[in-house]
Design a protein around this motif. Structure first.
Motif, PDB file in Angstrom:
ATOM      1  N   GLU A   1       0.826  -1.214   0.000  1.00  0.00           N
ATOM      2  CA  GLU A   1       0.000   0.000   0.000  1.00  0.00           C
ATOM      3  C   GLU A   1       0.856   1.259   0.000  1.00  0.00           C
ATOM      4  OE1 GLU A   1      -3.760  -1.922   2.536  1.00  0.00           O
ATOM      5  OE2 GLU A   1      -2.555  -0.291   3.377  1.00  0.00           O
ATOM      6  N   VAL A   2       1.878   1.301   0.854  1.00  0.00           N
ATOM      7  CA  VAL A   2       2.689   2.529   0.902  1.00  0.00           C
ATOM      8  C   VAL A   2       3.584   2.648  -0.324  1.00  0.00           C
ATOM      9  CG1 VAL A   2       2.609   2.714   3.420  1.00  0.00           C
ATOM     10  CG2 VAL A   2       4.490   1.456   2.345  1.00  0.00           C
ATOM     11  N   ILE A   3       4.009   1.532  -0.888  1.00  0.00           N
ATOM     12  CA  ILE A   3       4.776   1.593  -2.136  1.00  0.00           C
ATOM     13  C   ILE A   3       3.930   2.224  -3.231  1.00  0.00           C
ATOM     14  CG2 ILE A   3       5.727   0.174  -4.004  1.00  0.00           C
ATOM     15  CD1 ILE A   3       6.861  -1.677  -1.842  1.00  0.00           C
ATOM     16  N   ASP A   4       2.654   1.834  -3.301  1.00  0.00           N
ATOM     17  CA  ASP A   4       1.754   2.442  -4.284  1.00  0.00           C
ATOM     18  C   ASP A   4       1.521   3.920  -3.971  1.00  0.00           C
ATOM     19  OD1 ASP A   4       1.515   0.035  -5.563  1.00  0.00           O
ATOM     20  OD2 ASP A   4      -0.427  -0.481  -4.691  1.00  0.00           O
ATOM     21  N   THR A   5       1.376   4.251  -2.697  1.00  0.00           N
ATOM     22  CA  THR A   5       1.099   5.638  -2.295  1.00  0.00           C
ATOM     23  C   THR A   5       2.210   6.579  -2.734  1.00  0.00           C
ATOM     24  OG1 THR A   5      -0.211   4.956  -0.381  1.00  0.00           O
ATOM     25  CG2 THR A   5       0.723   7.172  -0.319  1.00  0.00           C
ATOM     26  N   VAL A   6       3.464   6.149  -2.597  1.00  0.00           N
ATOM     27  CA  VAL A   6       4.589   7.040  -2.920  1.00  0.00           C
ATOM     28  C   VAL A   6       5.070   6.886  -4.362  1.00  0.00           C
ATOM     29  CG1 VAL A   6       5.320   7.033  -0.516  1.00  0.00           C
ATOM     30  CG2 VAL A   6       6.395   5.441  -2.128  1.00  0.00           C
ATOM     31  N   GLY A   7       4.445   6.003  -5.136  1.00  0.00           N
ATOM     32  CA  GLY A   7       4.783   5.881  -6.553  1.00  0.00           C
ATOM     33  C   GLY A   7       6.062   5.132  -6.848  1.00  0.00           C
ATOM     34  N   LEU A   8       6.400   4.151  -6.023  1.00  0.00           N
ATOM     35  CA  LEU A   8       7.638   3.372  -6.249  1.00  0.00           C
ATOM     36  C   LEU A   8       7.351   1.962  -6.757  1.00  0.00           C
ATOM     37  CD1 LEU A   8       9.921   4.294  -3.193  1.00  0.00           C
ATOM     38  CD2 LEU A   8      10.220   4.968  -5.582  1.00  0.00           C
ATOM     39  N   GLN A   9       6.217   1.747  -7.381  1.00  0.00           N
ATOM     40  CA  GLN A   9       5.876   0.402  -7.841  1.00  0.00           C
ATOM     41  C   GLN A   9       6.945  -0.176  -8.767  1.00  0.00           C
ATOM     42  OE1 GLN A   9       4.054   3.185  -8.139  1.00  0.00           O
ATOM     43  NE2 GLN A   9       1.835   2.793  -7.983  1.00  0.00           N
ATOM     44  N   ASP A  10       7.421   0.622  -9.721  1.00  0.00           N
ATOM     45  CA  ASP A  10       8.379   0.121 -10.708  1.00  0.00           C
ATOM     46  C   ASP A  10       9.781  -0.059 -10.142  1.00  0.00           C
ATOM     47  OD1 ASP A  10       6.332   0.144 -12.558  1.00  0.00           O
ATOM     48  OD2 ASP A  10       6.879   2.111 -13.380  1.00  0.00           O
ATOM     49  N   ALA A  11      10.058   0.556  -8.984  1.00  0.00           N
ATOM     50  CA  ALA A  11      11.406   0.481  -8.408  1.00  0.00           C
ATOM     51  C   ALA A  11      11.417  -0.284  -7.087  1.00  0.00           C
ATOM     52  CB  ALA A  11      11.946   1.893  -8.178  1.00  0.00           C
ATOM     53  N   ALA A  12      10.325  -0.934  -6.747  1.00  0.00           N
ATOM     54  CA  ALA A  12      10.213  -1.570  -5.437  1.00  0.00           C
ATOM     55  C   ALA A  12      11.259  -2.649  -5.208  1.00  0.00           C
ATOM     56  CB  ALA A  12       8.815  -2.159  -5.259  1.00  0.00           C
ATOM     57  N   ARG A  13      11.708  -3.318  -6.282  1.00  0.00           N
ATOM     58  CA  ARG A  13      12.682  -4.401  -6.131  1.00  0.00           C
ATOM     59  C   ARG A  13      14.098  -3.969  -6.525  1.00  0.00           C
ATOM     60  NH1 ARG A  13       9.762  -8.846  -4.885  1.00  0.00           N
ATOM     61  NH2 ARG A  13       7.540  -8.814  -5.472  1.00  0.00           N
TER      62      ARG A  13
ATOM     63  N   GLY B   1      15.471  11.841  -5.414  1.00  0.00           N
ATOM     64  CA  GLY B   1      14.019  11.900  -5.327  1.00  0.00           C
ATOM     65  C   GLY B   1      13.400  10.566  -4.964  1.00  0.00           C
ATOM     66  N   MET B   2      13.918   9.480  -5.518  1.00  0.00           N
ATOM     67  CA  MET B   2      13.407   8.149  -5.179  1.00  0.00           C
ATOM     68  C   MET B   2      13.693   7.826  -3.712  1.00  0.00           C
ATOM     69  SD  MET B   2      14.600   6.191  -8.651  1.00  0.00           S
ATOM     70  CE  MET B   2      14.187   4.535  -8.102  1.00  0.00           C
ATOM     71  N   GLY B   3      14.863   8.242  -3.223  1.00  0.00           N
ATOM     72  CA  GLY B   3      15.181   8.043  -1.819  1.00  0.00           C
ATOM     73  C   GLY B   3      14.218   8.798  -0.918  1.00  0.00           C
ATOM     74  N   GLN B   4      13.829  10.008  -1.330  1.00  0.00           N
ATOM     75  CA  GLN B   4      12.861  10.781  -0.556  1.00  0.00           C
ATOM     76  C   GLN B   4      11.516  10.057  -0.504  1.00  0.00           C
ATOM     77  OE1 GLN B   4      14.968  12.971   1.080  1.00  0.00           O
ATOM     78  NE2 GLN B   4      13.357  14.492   0.851  1.00  0.00           N
ATOM     79  N   ARG B   5      11.107   9.511  -1.623  1.00  0.00           N
ATOM     80  CA  ARG B   5       9.833   8.788  -1.663  1.00  0.00           C
ATOM     81  C   ARG B   5       9.872   7.567  -0.743  1.00  0.00           C
ATOM     82  NH1 ARG B   5       6.213   9.887  -6.038  1.00  0.00           N
ATOM     83  NH2 ARG B   5       6.945  11.594  -7.348  1.00  0.00           N
ATOM     84  N   LEU B   6      11.003   6.868  -0.724  1.00  0.00           N
ATOM     85  CA  LEU B   6      11.119   5.712   0.160  1.00  0.00           C
ATOM     86  C   LEU B   6      11.102   6.151   1.620  1.00  0.00           C
ATOM     87  CD1 LEU B   6      11.455   2.737   0.690  1.00  0.00           C
ATOM     88  CD2 LEU B   6      13.926   2.996   0.291  1.00  0.00           C
ATOM     89  N   GLY B   7      11.758   7.264   1.924  1.00  0.00           N
ATOM     90  CA  GLY B   7      11.725   7.781   3.287  1.00  0.00           C
ATOM     91  C   GLY B   7      10.309   8.119   3.731  1.00  0.00           C
TER      92      GLY B   7
END
Length: 317
Positions: A110-122, A131-137
């Motif tokens: 759910e939070v991966i989808d919320t922050v838009g990291l679906q394509d980079a989750a793995r 920017g991706m690091g900020q989204r993960l934070g």
């Protein structure tokens, strides 16, 4: 709700925070501002139990952070987005946190989808952009679905779409009745996101007010004037504490006079005005005006004298 009571922190002889009291209430995004060295990071660390106060106390939802049986469910925090094992994927990082705090695996997705990291989750975190690091934070802060969020510079490294996304997200979370404390140096973004401000300088509270009241109470706004004879009006308005800038097309920007005074001068000299609009000071202007005596680090004064030109012997002329 975050409540600080007479909070102080010393590091040896240096006072980082001094007798600081404030309340961050649910239902609104609260901006936490101050010049570099003001004590913002130290205060946020004390909120999260990472630093112990020298005196005073700070509670979150009525308890010290360390006294909550499940802290991640009460408080979500991002103080350093990149403080993550770089060899782990984003999903594995979140799964590890979830496993140790009783959070179901579905919440990770759910939070991966919320922050838009679906394509980079793995993808390994070490390969993430800023920017991706900020989204993960931010995903980490949201993982426990907490009632309170403490975020330090969450928009750093985000592109314009990402900035709009985090602004909307924080407002939506506050609208749900959550407590949101946001620290940032980006005044333009803070003006669009926060409703309330807590401003400190040299470790002390210097303002606790709404954004609109803070800006409205700050002098230094200008007045936009449009008239048929801008040259004549400029001469009439001139004075030692008045600045008149010609913007073209008969438009002037006047600083140092009220709109009422400008209107009277124009009427006395039969100069017709088609616009007379007070321009409120920006949040950045208001902040700079309030904190100018509390800035700890100032750049050295620039030498305006031209550099000496070397002669053929290598000595200054």
């Amino acid at each position: 709700m975050i409540e600080a009571h007479a909070l102080s922190k010393r590091y040896g002889e240096r006072v980082a925070v001094s007798d600081l009291s404030f309340t961050v209430r649910p239902g609104a995004v609260t901006g936490f501002l101050g010049p570099n060295g003001a004590g913002k990071s130290t205060t946020m660390r004390m909120i999260l139990g990472l630093d112990a106060p020298t005196s005073g106390q700070v509670t979150v939802n009525g308890r010290r952070y360390a006294d909550h049986p499940a802290p991640l469910h009460e408080v979500g925090a991002m103080l350093e987005a990149r403080a993550i094992h770089t060899g782990r994927s984003a999903r594995n990082h979140l799964l590890a946190l979830a496993a140790t705090t009783g959070i179901p695996r579905r919440r990770v997705d759910e939070v991966i989808d919320t922050v838009g990291l679906q394509d980079a989750a793995r993808t390994r975190v070490g390969r993430f952009s800023l920017g991706m690091g900020q989204r993960l934070g931010i995903a980490t802060a949201l993982l426990g679905d907490p009632a309170t969020l403490v975020l330090d510079e969450p928009v750093n490294g985000l592109d314009p779409e990402g900035v709009l996304w985090i602004r909307t997200l924080l407002k939506d979370l506050a609208a749900e009745g959550r407590t949101v404390l946001l620290s940032s140096h980006l005044m333009s973004e803070m003006a669009l996101t926060a409703e309330h401000l807590i401003i400190i300088g040299r470790g002390r509270l210097i303002a606790d007010t709404s954004v609109s009241e803070f800006v409205r109470a700050t002098p230094g706004g200008s007045v936009r004037v449009r008239c048929d004879d801008a040259v004549a009006l400029t001469a009439l308005l001139a004075g030692p504490d008045v600045d008149v800038a010609a913007l073209g097309g008969g438009v002037l920007e006047v600083t140092g006079l009220t709109s009422e005074r400008i209107g009277r001068i124009a009427a006395q000299h039969a100069i017709a005005l088609s616009e007379l609009t007070p321009q409120q000071a920006s949040l950045e202007q208001a902040f700079m005006e309030l904190t100018r005596d509390d800035v700890e680090f100032r750049p050295p004064a620039r030498d305006l004298d031209p550099a000496p030109v070397p002669t053929s012997e290598g000595q200054p002329a």
